[in-house]
Structure formats: C-alpha cells, structure tokens
Design an enzyme around this catalytic site. Structure first.
Site, PDB file in Angstrom:
ATOM      1  N   ASP A 132       0.920  -9.417  -8.024  1.00  0.00           N
ATOM      2  CA  ASP A 132      -0.468  -8.660  -8.305  1.00  0.00           C
ATOM      3  C   ASP A 132      -0.813  -8.716  -9.774  1.00  0.00           C
ATOM      4  O   ASP A 132       0.017  -8.351 -10.615  1.00  0.00           O
ATOM      5  CB  ASP A 132      -0.575  -7.383  -7.627  1.00  0.00           C
ATOM      6  N   HIS A 139     -12.091  -4.729 -15.723  1.00  0.00           N
ATOM      7  CA  HIS A 139     -11.458  -3.747 -14.728  1.00  0.00           C
ATOM      8  C   HIS A 139     -10.573  -3.395 -15.856  1.00  0.00           C
ATOM      9  O   HIS A 139     -10.198  -1.979 -15.941  1.00  0.00           O
ATOM     10  CB  HIS A 139     -10.896  -4.369 -13.765  1.00  0.00           C
ATOM     11  N   GLU A 205      -9.018  -1.789  -4.260  1.00  0.00           N
ATOM     12  CA  GLU A 205      -9.509  -2.805  -5.143  1.00  0.00           C
ATOM     13  C   GLU A 205      -9.648  -4.049  -4.428  1.00  0.00           C
ATOM     14  O   GLU A 205      -9.189  -4.839  -3.832  1.00  0.00           O
ATOM     15  CB  GLU A 205      -7.976  -3.095  -6.030  1.00  0.00           C
ATOM     16  N   GLU A 207     -10.040  -7.775  -4.517  1.00  0.00           N
ATOM     17  CA  GLU A 207      -9.302  -9.081  -5.106  1.00  0.00           C
ATOM     18  C   GLU A 207      -9.660 -10.261  -4.252  1.00  0.00           C
ATOM     19  O   GLU A 207      -9.722 -10.405  -3.249  1.00  0.00           O
ATOM     20  CB  GLU A 207      -7.921  -8.499  -5.331  1.00  0.00           C
ATOM     21  N   ASP A 239      -6.170  -4.640  -2.292  1.00  0.00           N
ATOM     22  CA  ASP A 239      -5.117  -3.888  -2.761  1.00  0.00           C
ATOM     23  C   ASP A 239      -5.274  -2.302  -3.053  1.00  0.00           C
ATOM     24  O   ASP A 239      -5.561  -1.795  -4.047  1.00  0.00           O
ATOM     25  CB  ASP A 239      -4.646  -4.521  -4.289  1.00  0.00           C
ATOM     26  N   ARG A 243      -4.329   6.329  -6.536  1.00  0.00           N
ATOM     27  CA  ARG A 243      -4.416   6.670  -8.021  1.00  0.00           C
ATOM     28  C   ARG A 243      -3.581   7.809  -8.576  1.00  0.00           C
ATOM     29  O   ARG A 243      -2.960   7.519  -9.893  1.00  0.00           O
ATOM     30  CB  ARG A 243      -5.764   6.948  -8.362  1.00  0.00           C
ATOM     31  N   GLN A 246       0.003   6.510  -8.581  1.00  0.00           N
ATOM     32  CA  GLN A 246       0.376   5.313  -9.638  1.00  0.00           C
ATOM     33  C   GLN A 246       0.158   6.159 -11.158  1.00  0.00           C
ATOM     34  O   GLN A 246       0.962   5.633 -11.948  1.00  0.00           O
ATOM     35  CB  GLN A 246      -1.086   4.456  -9.323  1.00  0.00           C
ATOM     36  N   LYS A 259       1.058   1.428  -5.033  1.00  0.00           N
ATOM     37  CA  LYS A 259       0.525   0.267  -4.477  1.00  0.00           C
ATOM     38  C   LYS A 259       1.141  -0.408  -3.220  1.00  0.00           C
ATOM     39  O   LYS A 259       0.419  -1.288  -2.491  1.00  0.00           O
ATOM     40  CB  LYS A 259       0.423  -0.924  -5.596  1.00  0.00           C
ATOM     41  N   THR A 263      -1.496  -3.679   1.591  1.00  0.00           N
ATOM     42  CA  THR A 263      -2.508  -4.642   1.086  1.00  0.00           C
ATOM     43  C   THR A 263      -2.886  -5.463   2.085  1.00  0.00           C
ATOM     44  O   THR A 263      -2.325  -6.040   2.964  1.00  0.00           O
ATOM     45  CB  THR A 263      -1.426  -5.607   0.200  1.00  0.00           C
ATOM     46  N   GLU A 370     -13.429   3.203 -10.857  1.00  0.00           N
ATOM     47  CA  GLU A 370     -14.485   2.640 -11.559  1.00  0.00           C
ATOM     48  C   GLU A 370     -15.841   3.208 -11.426  1.00  0.00           C
ATOM     49  O   GLU A 370     -16.751   3.648 -11.989  1.00  0.00           O
ATOM     50  CB  GLU A 370     -14.379   1.118 -11.797  1.00  0.00           C
TER      51      GLU A 370
END
Ligand code: CA
Length: 422
Positions: A132, A139, A205, A207, A239, A243, A246, A259, A263, A370
């Site tokens: 990844d 971002h 996420e 992607e 993904d 948080r 992480q 993570k 996925t 975000e």
C-alpha cells in the site's frame, strides 16, 4: 475496429450510464447456484461466461484450454499483454451488434450470457502480495498535520519517492464482505498506559487498486515501459484503517495491525487497455525525481470517484467524498518501478494500493480522518446523528468511472458494512 472505439455497439442493450459498455469488458470471477467459480466479463446488466465461450470454441487460447474455468484470473494474466489484448479484441468482436456468432445462437446465449444480479461475485484474483502506497500529496499533508503538526506535515523523503509499506494479502476481500471491527492496543493521548479493546476510530481510505499481471525476478529492476506492461488492470480499493491502533503503533516502522484487518476491492478488474482513452498527466513533480523514477508517459487517469456512507439505521446514503484519481502525485507505474527497484521480486497477482486519493478541496478528501478533521468537524447524518468515524452497522460504498462521449468505463462498486467486534 479497436475495442475502445466509442462507436462500437453490442447486441446487448447497455444504458449510457452503465459502468459496463462494450468499450470496458472488465474481468471478474462469478458463480451461479452451486456451480464452480469461473471467469467472466461484465457487459451491461449481464456477465459473459468466458469458460462457456471458450469451451464452445469461440475463444481460442491455443494450448491454454480451460484457462477461464478457474476461480481466479491469475493463469490468464500470466499469459502476458499480447494475449490480454488479443483476447479482449476477440470478446469485443463476439459481443458486437453485427456479429451473429453469439447473437444468433440462442442455446449458447442462454448458457453464457447471465443476468449479473443472479450471480455471486468472488475475489477476482488470487492476491500474491499486497503493498500500500501513500501517493496523494494532499492526503499525506493532511494526515501529517493531524499526526505530527504543521511544521512536520510532509516528511523530507516524500517528494523523492512513492512511500509505501508491505500489507497483508490474507485479508483482501471482495465487495460485500462484512468487515468486523478490529481490536488492538489503544492509547489515547490522555491515557498513561495502553489498553486492549475494539477500535474506536474506524476509518476507510478511498484508493485505486493496481493488479499486476506479469512477474519480475528477484534482483531485477523495471523501466517505466516494463512496469506499465506488467499492469493488467485496476480495481477500486478500500484500505480500512483503525486510526487509534495506527497512531499508537506506527512510529518507527509504519502501519501494521492498524491496516491489516481488512482491505476490500471491487469485483471487476478494469483492464489497463480499457482506460487508455482516459490517460492524463499527473501533477508536475518538483523536485524532479531521481532518474529511475522519471516518467515520460501520461500515467494518471481521469477517473471520477465518489464515496457514499449509509449510516446504521438510516435509509438514505450521504455522499461524503467526490474526487479524481488524476490528482495523484505518484503514478501506479512509478510505484511499481520503485517497488522493484531494490531487487524485490514481483509476482503475478500482486496488488498495489495507490494510497488514499484526496484532493485540494474539502469535498475531495478520501478518508473520514480528513473529512471530519480528526473528529472536530463530524459529518451530519440524515437521522441527526454525527459521524467522525464509522459505527457498527454503517455501510460504505465507493464508485468510480471514466466518462467517455456517450458511455462510461466504470468500476462497479466496492461496499463494506461494519459488524461489531467479537
Ligand atoms: Ca492506505
């Protein structure tokens, strides 16, 4: 006529807003009732069973008989770009409005042209490895500001290489697979010691997934042209990210358990060839990358992307992001060149995540971290509730398409619903 020609028409009716016109022909793996999973291509509201077409003698792959009667497209991908291209051209010809071979063969059509909504769609590839990346400048800057402060937002290496990490292939799942809330070590800034429990800051996420169809040996290296030829196609990729796990674990070695719990990818692999008409140059790269990473080609795609969130217990989804993959700073080709540049072997079935696709505008943010700016600007839901991160029962759906003149080359969708931690 080239399979990408906008004037092509199929004998199967395809709505102009369908993701799957004759100009697309993405590959997937499906089953119906209790039959074995096999390879097909999507066309309008239908799927063409390639195993059936090949068995009938309408699709000649030389000595590779039965190559589509398998539960993944890996064996087909291993045949290489010339075969990808000639096979797509043959499938396109078979589906044309003026070709009677399949159109007028009622018995074969009944067996090989199947309504998509009656099929189960499976993971289309056997994922060999998953890496990844972190290739959107907006971002990386947004996350950097929230995790490390404004002065340290973009790390000094970021403008010199596509930053990435090796993820887990074991939990790459197809759209529709439920996503159990992960557990892990949590240590909010206010706590003195960590505790173990369900993630409280579960995120997505947005992607693009890159599907690699050609191997490269250990010790080798890829040029821009070789890397491009190795890319079979693309999927949408979510993904999922914890948080809180992480943020506590990622210094100094990067993401690990934050993570790797899930996925999700869309069921259809849109071929690189089908995206050719939508190529664009990415943002200017300044400073210029080192020579091995320099690219001459237009390696980004004008691909519209959107994310909808259906809150648990609500009936109307909220669109929480609209963005475009053309904004990505580092291209998929550069990511693959970089991944192989140390001599790392590349396998058929490798999957690369582009990294979260965010843009400069607020509505272009590709993660809840975000969008809610770390929880300070929560999303308003139709039932009056608020979301900074995902709750149990929330369903997240991503869609994406390239807009042609009167048709679109689309990806379908990737959906996932959160279930409680067990
Ligand atoms: Ca990611």
């Amino acid at each position: 006529m080239h399979p990408n020609d906008p004037a092509l028409r199929s004998f199967i009716d395809v709505d102009p807003t369908s993701d799957f016109p004759i100009q697309n022909l993405p590959y997937g793996v499906f089953s119906i009732a209790d039959t074995s999973p096999r390879v097909g291509v999507a066309i309008g509201d239908f799927v063409l069973d390639l195993a059936a077409i090949e068995a009938e003698g309408l699709l000649d792959l030389g000595s590779n008989k039965g190559i589509f009667a398998q539960p993944s497209i890996n064996a087909f991908m291993a045949l290489g770009p010339k075969v990808w291209s000639s096979t797509r051209a043959r499938i396109s010809a078979l589906l044309r409005h003026d070709n009677p071979a399949l159109r007028d063969n009622d018995a074969l059509r009944a067996r090989a042209v199947l309504p998509r909504k009656e099929l189960a769609l499976h993971l289309p590839l056997a994922v060999a490895g998953f890496a990844d990346f972190y290739s959107s400048k907006e971002h990386a800057t947004n996350v950097g500001i929230m995790f490390r402060g404004k002065d340290n937002a973009l790390q000094p290496n970021w403008l010199h290489m596509p930053i990435g990490y090796n993820g887990r292939a074991s939990t790459v799942v197809v759209s529709g697979t439920k996503v159990p809330r992960p557990r892990g070590q949590l240590k909010p800034p206010t706590a003195e010691v960590p505790s173990f429990g369900p993630c409280k800051r579960l995120d997505f996420e947005l992607e693009l997934g890159v599907v690699i169809g050609q191997a490269s040996p250990m010790g080798g290296m890829l040029t821009e042209a070789q890397a491009e030829e190795s890319i079979f196609g693309f999927t949408l990729l979510n993904d999922w990210s914890a948080r809180d796990i992480q943020q506590w674990e990622y210094v100094p070695l990067g993401p690990f358990l934050g993570k790797s719990f899930a996925t999700s990818i869309s069921p259809w692999i849109v071929t690189r060839e089908a995206l050719e008409p939508f190529r664009v140059h990415g943002p200017a790269q300044e400073p210029a990358p080192l020579p091995y990473l320099q690219q001459r080609g237009a390696n980004n795609y004008d691909l519209h992307l959107e994310v909808n969130l259906l809150g648990a217990g609500t009936s109307r989804p909220v669109r929480i992001s609209t963005t475009n993959s053309k904004l990505m700073y580092w291209s998929s080709v550069q990511q693959l060149v970089h991944q192989a540049s140390n001599g790392c072997a590349i396998d058929v079935g490798d999957l690369l995540g582009s990294g979260t696709i965010s843009g400069p505008e607020k509505h272009q943010r590709g993660s809840l971290l975000e969008i809610s700016w770390n929880g300070s600007e929560p999303v308003e839901m139709p039932d009056g509730s608020k979301r900074s991160f995902l709750e149990d029962g929330d369903a997240l759906t991503m869609r994406g398409w390239c807009q042609g003149d009167g048709y679109r080359v689309g990806f379908g969708e990737v959906e996932g619903t959160i279930t409680p931690a067990v």
